[in-house]
Scaffold this active site. Structure first.
Site, PDB file in Angstrom:
ATOM      1  N   LYS A 137      -4.452  95.672   2.537  1.00  0.00           N
ATOM      2  CA  LYS A 137      -5.503  96.276   1.704  1.00  0.00           C
ATOM      3  C   LYS A 137      -6.631  95.277   1.474  1.00  0.00           C
ATOM      4  CE  LYS A 137      -6.257  97.861  -3.067  1.00  0.00           C
ATOM      5  NZ  LYS A 137      -5.620  98.063  -4.389  1.00  0.00           N
TER       6      LYS A 137
ATOM      7  N   ASP B 254     -12.761  95.695  -7.058  1.00  0.00           N
ATOM      8  CA  ASP B 254     -12.407  97.048  -7.500  1.00  0.00           C
ATOM      9  C   ASP B 254     -12.847  97.289  -8.933  1.00  0.00           C
ATOM     10  OD1 ASP B 254     -11.353  99.555  -7.750  1.00  0.00           O
ATOM     11  OD2 ASP B 254      -9.293  98.870  -8.035  1.00  0.00           O
TER      12      ASP B 254
ATOM     13  N   LYS C 174     -12.658 100.959 -14.590  1.00  0.00           N
ATOM     14  CA  LYS C 174     -11.619 100.239 -15.322  1.00  0.00           C
ATOM     15  C   LYS C 174     -12.164  99.750 -16.667  1.00  0.00           C
ATOM     16  CE  LYS C 174      -9.494  98.341 -11.107  1.00  0.00           C
ATOM     17  NZ  LYS C 174      -8.119  98.845 -11.225  1.00  0.00           N
TER      18      LYS C 174
ATOM     19  N   ASP D  92      -8.284  91.989  -5.228  1.00  0.00           N
ATOM     20  CA  ASP D  92      -7.738  93.246  -4.707  1.00  0.00           C
ATOM     21  C   ASP D  92      -7.749  93.299  -3.178  1.00  0.00           C
ATOM     22  OD1 ASP D  92      -6.397  95.491  -5.584  1.00  0.00           O
ATOM     23  OD2 ASP D  92      -8.166  96.766  -5.623  1.00  0.00           O
TER      24      ASP D  92
ATOM     25  N   ASP E 137      -9.712 105.355  -8.900  1.00  0.00           N
ATOM     26  CA  ASP E 137      -9.129 104.019  -9.001  1.00  0.00           C
ATOM     27  C   ASP E 137      -7.826 103.911  -8.209  1.00  0.00           C
ATOM     28  OD1 ASP E 137      -9.085 101.384  -9.805  1.00  0.00           O
ATOM     29  OD2 ASP E 137      -8.016 101.794 -11.676  1.00  0.00           O
TER      30      ASP E 137
ATOM     31  N   GLU F  92      -7.803 103.932  -4.980  1.00  0.00           N
ATOM     32  CA  GLU F  92      -8.576 103.862  -3.740  1.00  0.00           C
ATOM     33  C   GLU F  92      -7.882 103.077  -2.644  1.00  0.00           C
ATOM     34  OE1 GLU F  92      -8.678  99.950  -4.931  1.00  0.00           O
ATOM     35  OE2 GLU F  92      -8.982 101.696  -6.214  1.00  0.00           O
TER      36      GLU F  92
ATOM     37  N   ARG G 126      -4.840 103.035  -1.543  1.00  0.00           N
ATOM     38  CA  ARG G 126      -3.994 103.843  -0.660  1.00  0.00           C
ATOM     39  C   ARG G 126      -4.824 104.690   0.305  1.00  0.00           C
ATOM     40  NH1 ARG G 126      -1.255 106.531  -5.749  1.00  0.00           N
ATOM     41  NH2 ARG G 126      -1.826 104.444  -6.457  1.00  0.00           N
TER      42      ARG G 126
END
Length: 483
Positions: free
Chosen positions: A245, A250, A257, A268, A327, A329, A331
């Site tokens: 990933k 993020d 968030k 991230d 959020d 995202e 996956r």
């Protein structure tokens, strides 16, 4: 740090010396006076793990006692942790050069200590105006390590170092394009490694609906990087695909968030940094295994025409996905990369690594990796065993068919979040497993271990590189099986 291998006479060494002691059977060879030896005996009767410091003016003798009768993985981990503790004392004593000798110590125990002090010696110094403490030279008694073993370990540690640097860099200096360029530059210098960097236009042509959607809120273009290491010895092997990933930052997108969750979101992309580092380490040390690393990269922002909850995305493999939360995202971009791996490389195994869910941290805290598998029971067993050996441990979560119901959508094939807040780590793994199809698949949620806000023994504050030693050792096992 500079490493030397030399014959060391602990009793006559002129310099700061660390002496490892694991076995009472060798007391006569200890570089201690009778009074000092009596002190050691008393301490070991109480507890075998301790550090004593003896003045050898103008130098110091650091006497590190450990319990060699503990199970091997625990003993070696204790030595890594003791190395981190020792480093703090060396800093206080302003030691720049240290020699290491031992009695009652196995080569693998010495290697664990050296690994621990090396990993602990890392700090993120790029933006500091004041220089941090680092140990300059480590000289190791050549009775315990061979030059080729130390050199191979150094190459692995170097890749862990760079993984940590990448994870610690803010997005202002490491966006998707910059990271892709850096990986391509490294790959160009490695034998049998080929790098393909796909830009926004090529990603759109591939119809990677997840990666394109997450990128819509960002001014920075996405990248999809494919690294392939294919040595001649493994030319006929089906590859192992490593998917990481690469969310460079993020914000949560339109499901933004809260403040206390926004900080550290530069980390991230740790999954992509980890998988690139594993492949580079394998190439550095010429492991005879065919690897492909697939790294989707973008940041997740709420700007421009940002994707929104209720959007329906069409993924690379044609699966439609209802967006429930922007959020979730990671996956989405992983799904495109996993499907691309399954369709284009005929892999024998797909393994992904991702800082995917807060639920993983809530479940097992910062002590290991939440892992799941579909059709990969034997590789998962091997990975778990290796994790215990290197002390980067896994907790396997179930992937029961009942969890499939939680990611079904009434208006699309899947939804990107479960219908309930429970089992969030598992539903994320279930979502990703769909895109692997029939290929054996392992999912590693590294959310709890990729980045530490407080020191965790030899993993200091910031990016940890956790998982690289695990996967590298796993790939060494593949060599043993093939051989």
């Amino acid at each position: 740090m500079i490493y030397n291998l030399e014959k060391i006479d602990a009793k006559s060494h002129a310099g700061d010396l660390l002496f490892l002691y694991g076995d009472e059977g060798a007391e006569r060879t200890l570089p201690l006076s009778k009074k000092e030896l009596d002190m050691v005996k008393v301490r070991r009767e109480e507890k075998k793990d301790f550090l004593l410091v003896f003045d050898r003016l103008p130098y110091h003798l650091y006497f590190l006692s450990f319990d060699s009768e503990k199970p091997s993985p625990e003993c070696q981990e204790e030595l890594r942790r003791s190395a981190a503790m020792l480093l703090s004392r060396l800093e206080a004593d302003k030691v720049q050069s240290l020699a290491v000798s031992a009695v009652g110590t196995l080569p693998e125990e010495m290697a664990a200590f050296v690994e621990g002090i090396t990993l602990a010696d890392y700090s993120f110094d790029r933006y500091r105006t004041k220089e941090s403490y680092h140990l300059d030279t480590l000289t190791i008694d050549n009775l315990f390590l061979k030059p080729e073993e130390l050199e191979a370990s150094q190459r692995l540690w170097n890749r862990i170092y760079w993984c940590r640097e990448w994870v610690n860099l803010p997005v202002q200096d490491l966006n998707a394009a910059a990271f892709a360029d850096e990986l391509a530059s490294i790959a160009a210098d490695l034998k049998d490694v080929h790098c393909t960097v796909m830009d926004k236009r090529q990603i759109e042509a591939l119809r990677m609906g997840g990666l394109m959607a997450v990128n819509r809120g960002s001014v920075d273009e996405p990248r999809f990087v494919v690294l392939e290491y294919k040595p001649a010895e493994a030319a006929k092997q089906q590859p192992i695909c490593l998917v990481g990933k690469g969310i460079m930052y993020d914000t949560g997108g339109l499901n933004i968030k809260p403040d206390d969750y926004m900080q550290e979101m530069k980390s991230d992309m740790a999954g992509a940094a980890t998988m690139a580092s594993v492949l580079f380490a394998a190439a550095d040390n010429r492991l005879p295994v065919h690897l492909v690393a697939l790294l989707p990269m973008t940041d997740n922002r709420p700007g421009f025409n940002a994707y929104a909850a209720d959007d329906i995305l069409t993924m690379y493999d044609g699966t439609t996905v209802e967006v429930v939360n922007t959020d979730a995202e990671g996956r989405l971009i992983l799904a495109d990369a996993i499907a691309y791996a399954a369709r284009n490389y005929n892999p024998r195994l797909i393994v992904d690594a991702a800082t995917l869910t807060g639920a993983a941290v809530r479940a097992i805290s910062t002590y290991g990796i939440a892992a799941m598998q579909v059709g990969a029971e034997n590789p998962m067993t091997m990975l778990s065993l290796v994790g215990k050996q290197v002390y980067e441990r896994l907790v396997e979560f179930p992937m029961w068919s009942e969890y499939d119901e939680l990611i079904k959508s009434p208006i699309a094939d899947l939804r990107n979040c479960g219908t309930t807040p429970q089992a969030g780590t598992i539903t994320a793994g279930k979502f990703l497993a769909h895109f692997a199809g029939k290929v054996p698949y392992i999912h590693l949620d590294i959310a709890g271990v990729a980045y530490f806000t407080k020191p965790q023994h030899y993993y200091r504050v910031g990016g940890s590189g956790y998982g690289i030693r695990l996967l590298y050792a796993f790939l060494q096992m593949q060599d043993m099986i093939k051989g």
